[in-house]
Write a protein that holds these residues in place. Structure first.
Motif, PDB file in Angstrom:
ATOM      1  N   SER A   1       0.827  -1.209   0.000  1.00  0.00           N
ATOM      2  CA  SER A   1       0.000   0.000   0.000  1.00  0.00           C
ATOM      3  C   SER A   1       0.862   1.260   0.000  1.00  0.00           C
ATOM      4  O   SER A   1       0.592   2.212  -0.742  1.00  0.00           O
ATOM      5  CB  SER A   1      -0.918   0.010   1.224  1.00  0.00           C
ATOM      6  OG  SER A   1      -1.812  -1.083   1.195  1.00  0.00           O
ATOM      7  N   LEU A   2       1.908   1.260   0.817  1.00  0.00           N
ATOM      8  CA  LEU A   2       2.795   2.425   0.879  1.00  0.00           C
ATOM      9  C   LEU A   2       3.547   2.619  -0.433  1.00  0.00           C
ATOM     10  O   LEU A   2       3.677   3.748  -0.931  1.00  0.00           O
ATOM     11  CB  LEU A   2       3.783   2.257   2.036  1.00  0.00           C
ATOM     12  CG  LEU A   2       3.179   2.339   3.439  1.00  0.00           C
ATOM     13  CD1 LEU A   2       4.207   1.927   4.496  1.00  0.00           C
ATOM     14  CD2 LEU A   2       2.678   3.751   3.723  1.00  0.00           C
ATOM     15  N   ALA A   3       4.040   1.518  -0.997  1.00  0.00           N
ATOM     16  CA  ALA A   3       4.731   1.606  -2.288  1.00  0.00           C
ATOM     17  C   ALA A   3       3.774   2.084  -3.374  1.00  0.00           C
ATOM     18  O   ALA A   3       4.151   2.870  -4.255  1.00  0.00           O
ATOM     19  CB  ALA A   3       5.328   0.254  -2.659  1.00  0.00           C
ATOM     20  N   GLY A   4       2.528   1.624  -3.306  1.00  0.00           N
ATOM     21  CA  GLY A   4       1.529   2.039  -4.294  1.00  0.00           C
ATOM     22  C   GLY A   4       1.220   3.517  -4.211  1.00  0.00           C
ATOM     23  O   GLY A   4       1.027   4.180  -5.242  1.00  0.00           O
ATOM     24  N   LEU A   5       1.187   4.059  -2.994  1.00  0.00           N
ATOM     25  CA  LEU A   5       0.930   5.494  -2.838  1.00  0.00           C
ATOM     26  C   LEU A   5       2.050   6.319  -3.478  1.00  0.00           C
ATOM     27  O   LEU A   5       1.787   7.339  -4.129  1.00  0.00           O
ATOM     28  CB  LEU A   5       0.813   5.840  -1.348  1.00  0.00           C
ATOM     29  CG  LEU A   5      -0.475   5.369  -0.651  1.00  0.00           C
ATOM     30  CD1 LEU A   5      -0.380   5.611   0.853  1.00  0.00           C
ATOM     31  CD2 LEU A   5      -1.697   6.086  -1.222  1.00  0.00           C
ATOM     32  N   MET A   6       3.290   5.871  -3.310  1.00  0.00           N
ATOM     33  CA  MET A   6       4.409   6.587  -3.930  1.00  0.00           C
ATOM     34  C   MET A   6       4.414   6.395  -5.444  1.00  0.00           C
ATOM     35  O   MET A   6       4.801   7.286  -6.197  1.00  0.00           O
ATOM     36  CB  MET A   6       5.729   6.106  -3.316  1.00  0.00           C
ATOM     37  CG  MET A   6       5.937   6.582  -1.890  1.00  0.00           C
ATOM     38  SD  MET A   6       7.566   6.176  -1.226  1.00  0.00           S
ATOM     39  CE  MET A   6       7.311   4.472  -0.779  1.00  0.00           C
TER      40      MET A   6
ATOM     41  N   VAL B   1      11.671  10.004  -4.336  1.00  0.00           N
ATOM     42  CA  VAL B   1      12.703  10.114  -3.299  1.00  0.00           C
ATOM     43  C   VAL B   1      12.221  11.028  -2.170  1.00  0.00           C
ATOM     44  O   VAL B   1      12.409  10.715  -0.978  1.00  0.00           O
ATOM     45  CB  VAL B   1      14.028  10.620  -3.896  1.00  0.00           C
ATOM     46  CG1 VAL B   1      14.997  11.029  -2.792  1.00  0.00           C
ATOM     47  CG2 VAL B   1      14.663   9.529  -4.752  1.00  0.00           C
ATOM     48  N   LEU B   2      11.600  12.149  -2.518  1.00  0.00           N
ATOM     49  CA  LEU B   2      11.081  13.055  -1.490  1.00  0.00           C
ATOM     50  C   LEU B   2      10.011  12.370  -0.641  1.00  0.00           C
ATOM     51  O   LEU B   2       9.992  12.507   0.587  1.00  0.00           O
ATOM     52  CB  LEU B   2      10.519  14.320  -2.132  1.00  0.00           C
ATOM     53  CG  LEU B   2      11.548  15.304  -2.696  1.00  0.00           C
ATOM     54  CD1 LEU B   2      10.841  16.472  -3.388  1.00  0.00           C
ATOM     55  CD2 LEU B   2      12.466  15.823  -1.599  1.00  0.00           C
ATOM     56  N   LEU B   3       9.127  11.622  -1.302  1.00  0.00           N
ATOM     57  CA  LEU B   3       8.104  10.882  -0.566  1.00  0.00           C
ATOM     58  C   LEU B   3       8.743   9.811   0.312  1.00  0.00           C
ATOM     59  O   LEU B   3       8.309   9.567   1.445  1.00  0.00           O
ATOM     60  CB  LEU B   3       7.110  10.243  -1.536  1.00  0.00           C
ATOM     61  CG  LEU B   3       6.161  11.204  -2.261  1.00  0.00           C
ATOM     62  CD1 LEU B   3       5.392  10.477  -3.349  1.00  0.00           C
ATOM     63  CD2 LEU B   3       5.193  11.842  -1.269  1.00  0.00           C
TER      64      LEU B   3
ATOM     65  N   LEU C   1       8.567   9.468   4.315  1.00  0.00           N
ATOM     66  CA  LEU C   1       8.133   8.231   4.963  1.00  0.00           C
ATOM     67  C   LEU C   1       9.164   7.752   5.972  1.00  0.00           C
ATOM     68  O   LEU C   1       8.814   7.319   7.078  1.00  0.00           O
ATOM     69  CB  LEU C   1       7.892   7.143   3.905  1.00  0.00           C
ATOM     70  CG  LEU C   1       7.560   5.743   4.432  1.00  0.00           C
ATOM     71  CD1 LEU C   1       6.300   5.770   5.289  1.00  0.00           C
ATOM     72  CD2 LEU C   1       7.394   4.760   3.280  1.00  0.00           C
ATOM     73  N   ALA C   2      10.440   7.838   5.609  1.00  0.00           N
ATOM     74  CA  ALA C   2      11.501   7.405   6.521  1.00  0.00           C
ATOM     75  C   ALA C   2      11.532   8.270   7.780  1.00  0.00           C
ATOM     76  O   ALA C   2      11.723   7.765   8.899  1.00  0.00           O
ATOM     77  CB  ALA C   2      12.850   7.439   5.804  1.00  0.00           C
ATOM     78  N   MET C   3      11.343   9.576   7.623  1.00  0.00           N
ATOM     79  CA  MET C   3      11.390  10.485   8.768  1.00  0.00           C
ATOM     80  C   MET C   3      10.149  10.348   9.656  1.00  0.00           C
ATOM     81  O   MET C   3      10.235  10.495  10.878  1.00  0.00           O
ATOM     82  CB  MET C   3      11.526  11.926   8.278  1.00  0.00           C
ATOM     83  CG  MET C   3      12.859  12.227   7.609  1.00  0.00           C
ATOM     84  SD  MET C   3      12.954  13.926   6.984  1.00  0.00           S
ATOM     85  CE  MET C   3      12.865  14.847   8.521  1.00  0.00           C
ATOM     86  N   LEU C   4       9.009  10.071   9.021  1.00  0.00           N
ATOM     87  CA  LEU C   4       7.747   9.977   9.768  1.00  0.00           C
ATOM     88  C   LEU C   4       7.285   8.532   9.915  1.00  0.00           C
ATOM     89  O   LEU C   4       6.092   8.272  10.037  1.00  0.00           O
ATOM     90  CB  LEU C   4       6.671  10.799   9.050  1.00  0.00           C
ATOM     91  CG  LEU C   4       6.973  12.288   8.855  1.00  0.00           C
ATOM     92  CD1 LEU C   4       5.918  12.939   7.972  1.00  0.00           C
ATOM     93  CD2 LEU C   4       7.061  13.002  10.194  1.00  0.00           C
TER      94      LEU C   4
ATOM     95  N   LEU D   1      11.496  -1.393   0.600  1.00  0.00           N
ATOM     96  CA  LEU D   1      10.253  -0.774   0.122  1.00  0.00           C
ATOM     97  C   LEU D   1      10.561   0.490  -0.681  1.00  0.00           C
ATOM     98  O   LEU D   1       9.992   0.707  -1.761  1.00  0.00           O
ATOM     99  CB  LEU D   1       9.366  -0.457   1.329  1.00  0.00           C
ATOM    100  CG  LEU D   1       7.926   0.017   1.112  1.00  0.00           C
ATOM    101  CD1 LEU D   1       7.129  -0.191   2.395  1.00  0.00           C
ATOM    102  CD2 LEU D   1       7.842   1.483   0.708  1.00  0.00           C
ATOM    103  N   LEU D   2      11.456   1.320  -0.169  1.00  0.00           N
ATOM    104  CA  LEU D   2      11.794   2.564  -0.852  1.00  0.00           C
ATOM    105  C   LEU D   2      12.486   2.291  -2.184  1.00  0.00           C
ATOM    106  O   LEU D   2      12.210   2.962  -3.188  1.00  0.00           O
ATOM    107  CB  LEU D   2      12.681   3.421   0.045  1.00  0.00           C
ATOM    108  CG  LEU D   2      12.053   3.858   1.375  1.00  0.00           C
ATOM    109  CD1 LEU D   2      13.043   4.675   2.191  1.00  0.00           C
ATOM    110  CD2 LEU D   2      10.774   4.646   1.143  1.00  0.00           C
TER     111      LEU D   2
END
Length: 208
Positions: free
Chosen positions: A39-44, A87-89, A93-96, A121-122
């Motif tokens: 889901s997270l990968a799909g959002l990016m 990359v920004l997303l 994600l990594a920071m939050l 994932l990233l």
């Protein structure tokens, strides 16, 4: 042109379904972590899709003029824009990661599995974004069959390897395999676009 493109999407999501089954076979924690990671990968990935679709009308004048340099420059610009966006997303994600993952689950085991999986994932999101933009380049020049072949080969091998790899190395091995498949797709999609766009400048090769 639409049939190969639709078949490409069908192959991708069918194989993602195979990966979900393989993750579920590892255990409930892995199944939950895999679902959230997808889901997270799909959002990016949606950012790359939007950028890829945006370059298609920009490429139309170059296609009409058979300007190969213009076509390739447009795809390069799309690739760089998608790379920056994903990359920004990913950095966000990594920071939050703690509040974001807590939004999806409060299970400490699942969150721990996701934290382990986060670097993969990233990388999966980045490679998926790059191959998608190259694929939209092929859509822009109205040649989607190469994408179908690339997905059939790369994701076909991924589907065959999913169960054995997940049994041997769990979710990490499964996502390493997904990263490998996406990396191969980047090479294949970019190579096909370079070859097919180059043929536009040569009237003899256009009939091949």
């Amino acid at each position: 042109m639409g049939v190969p493109l639709a078949a490409t999407v069908l192959i991708k999501f069918a194989v993602l379904g195979v990966l979900a089954i393989a993750a579920a076979a590892v255990g409930t924690v892995s199944a939950a972590a895999h679902s959230i990671a997808v889901s997270l990968a799909g959002l990016m990935f949606t950012a790359a899709v939007a950028i890829g679709q945006a370059i298609i009308p920009l490429m139309a004048p170059y296609l009409k003029a058979k300007d190969v340099r213009g076509l390739r420059a447009a795809v390069r610009a799309g690739v760089m824009t998608a790379l920056v966006a994903v990359v920004l997303l990913g950095v966000a994600l990594a920071m939050l990661r703690v509040p974001v993952l807590s939004f999806f689950t409060h299970d400490p085991d699942v969150r721990h599995q996701l934290l382990i999986l986060l670097p993969l994932l990233l990388l999966v999101a980045v490679t998926d974004a790059l191959q998608a933009v190259c694929g939209f380049g092929l859509v822009a020049i109205r040649n989607t069959v190469p994408s179908l072949f690339a997905f059939a080969a790369c994701y076909g091998l991924l589907a065959l390897a999913a169960a054995p790899l997940s049994a041997l190395g769990g979710l990490t091995a499964l996502w390493l395999a997904l990263l490998t498949a996406n990396t191969l797709l980047v090479v294949a999609q970019a190579g096909f676009f370079f070859q097919r766009s180059g043929s536009l400048a040569d009237p003899l090769s256009r009939s091949v």
